[in-house]
Scaffold this motif. Sequence first.
Motif, mmCIF file in Angstrom:
data_model
loop_
_atom_site.group_PDB
_atom_site.id
_atom_site.type_symbol
_atom_site.label_atom_id
_atom_site.label_comp_id
_atom_site.label_asym_id
_atom_site.label_seq_id
_atom_site.Cartn_x
_atom_site.Cartn_y
_atom_site.Cartn_z
ATOM 1 N N UNK A 86 0.814 -1.218 0.000
ATOM 2 C CA UNK A 86 0.000 0.000 0.000
ATOM 3 C C UNK A 86 0.844 1.262 0.000
ATOM 4 N N UNK A 87 0.560 2.156 -0.928
ATOM 5 C CA UNK A 87 1.263 3.425 -1.018
ATOM 6 C C UNK A 87 0.333 4.535 -0.545
ATOM 7 N N UNK A 256 2.096 15.162 -4.295
ATOM 8 C CA UNK A 256 2.154 14.202 -3.202
ATOM 9 C C UNK A 256 3.430 13.382 -3.289
ATOM 10 N N UNK A 257 3.836 12.854 -2.140
ATOM 11 C CA UNK A 257 4.934 11.897 -2.072
ATOM 12 C C UNK A 257 4.324 10.562 -1.657
ATOM 13 N N UNK A 258 4.645 9.514 -2.418
ATOM 14 C CA UNK A 258 4.067 8.210 -2.127
ATOM 15 C C UNK A 258 4.882 7.534 -1.026
ATOM 16 N N UNK A 259 4.249 7.340 0.129
ATOM 17 C CA UNK A 259 4.896 6.729 1.279
ATOM 18 C C UNK A 259 4.488 5.259 1.357
ATOM 19 N N UNK A 346 10.322 1.614 -3.750
ATOM 20 C CA UNK A 346 8.969 1.438 -4.283
ATOM 21 C C UNK A 346 8.101 2.645 -4.020
ATOM 22 N N UNK A 347 8.289 3.280 -2.839
ATOM 23 C CA UNK A 347 7.408 4.373 -2.455
ATOM 24 C C UNK A 347 7.671 5.658 -3.215
ATOM 25 N N UNK A 348 8.653 5.655 -4.136
ATOM 26 C CA UNK A 348 8.869 6.843 -4.950
ATOM 27 C C UNK A 348 8.049 6.788 -6.239
ATOM 28 N N UNK A 349 7.215 5.737 -6.365
ATOM 29 C CA UNK A 349 6.413 5.585 -7.576
ATOM 30 C C UNK A 349 5.473 6.751 -7.765
ATOM 31 N N UNK A 350 5.151 7.022 -9.034
ATOM 32 C CA UNK A 350 4.232 8.122 -9.319
ATOM 33 C C UNK A 350 2.849 7.786 -8.790
ATOM 34 N N UNK A 351 2.098 8.807 -8.472
ATOM 35 C CA UNK A 351 0.750 8.598 -7.963
ATOM 36 C C UNK A 351 -0.148 8.019 -9.054
#
Length: 355
Positions: A86-87, A256-259, A346-351
């Motif tokens: 989950x991001x 946003x930043x994907x966490x 992985x959490x740097x993926x685009x929204x």
Amino acid sequence: MPNTPNNDNLPQSVSAIMQELLNKVSPEDRGHLQNIPEDMALTLLKMKSAMQDRQDEIPAQAKKQAKEIRKAVIEGAGTPEQLKLPLSPLPTELTRTSPFFPMSKQEMSTREYIRDMIIADHAWGSIKYSGPKLSVYEEDMLIILLALLNEANNRIKTEVDGQTTYTYRGSLLQLLKMKGINKPGKNHYEDALSAFKLMTSARFDLTTNRQEGKKKIPKKTTFKNLIMGGEYDHDTGEFTVTINPYFYEAYAAGEVTMIDAQMRSQINSPIAKALFRFMQSHRDDCWYGPLMTISAALNLDMTLPKAKLRERLKKSVGELVKLNVLTKESRIEGDHVTIVRQSKPLSSAKKKAIT
């Protein structure tokens, strides 16, 4: 799916393929595969068979990656839901200047009130925070909520005072499990509800500007609480909560930043969690700067001696290195700090696009 798959609903050719592939795996793998749907099992079996057939052709690094994929996908799969990473789309402004603080239990019991904390100040306007001093625990619950809302089937799009926002309706247990609490007690439910109640007392002021020559003149100020409201049914366990439209607007604008909420749930130290959030917002994998600058960015107690700040930061860096979030090049030398993030997490993926 048992060791001999139930093939009543499968074409004969598919059934035969599955049986042939199952014969190539160990009894242990068959046991792991019985907990996932047949179509997913067939895909995984094909992948595994292909890797085995080409074993001699795979370079050493590829073999290592294949082993890691097998461990993460096959052995870790109790249910399809566990395969998800989950991001959480956290507004980037909140990853760098945050109203969430690493706090002790004593501090959490006697919270101070914060007035007009500047989160962002740009040509277009500003964002300020006022409300109770929030802890990293409240941030945990917010990030988990945003991760759930990032999945279309978990969210309800609503209109509040003419502004679009999201409402989550589901199980509070789901949020607690995402936090890593698989068998929550009454105290865990109470803590989670208290966190969301606190966030209804937390206010964001969004002021837009108009330009007159070289001056920025305030045009309009909108103020709303962080969590607009919610409801918990003690009999059914259903939990409903609505977020501030600010989060929807930041998501829609791509700001946003994907966490990675799952990775964050594995981090123990509140300071390490704050550092994880801070580093996820940066485009580059390396951050270098003064000890006092990053200490302030992580909302550490700036009245502490430098030696104490250095000690706390070193422990947090060490924890993130062990979790393979940061590299071993991350270090603190005197008043200088170097933080090196593992490349392309992985959490740097685009929204995702909103539907």
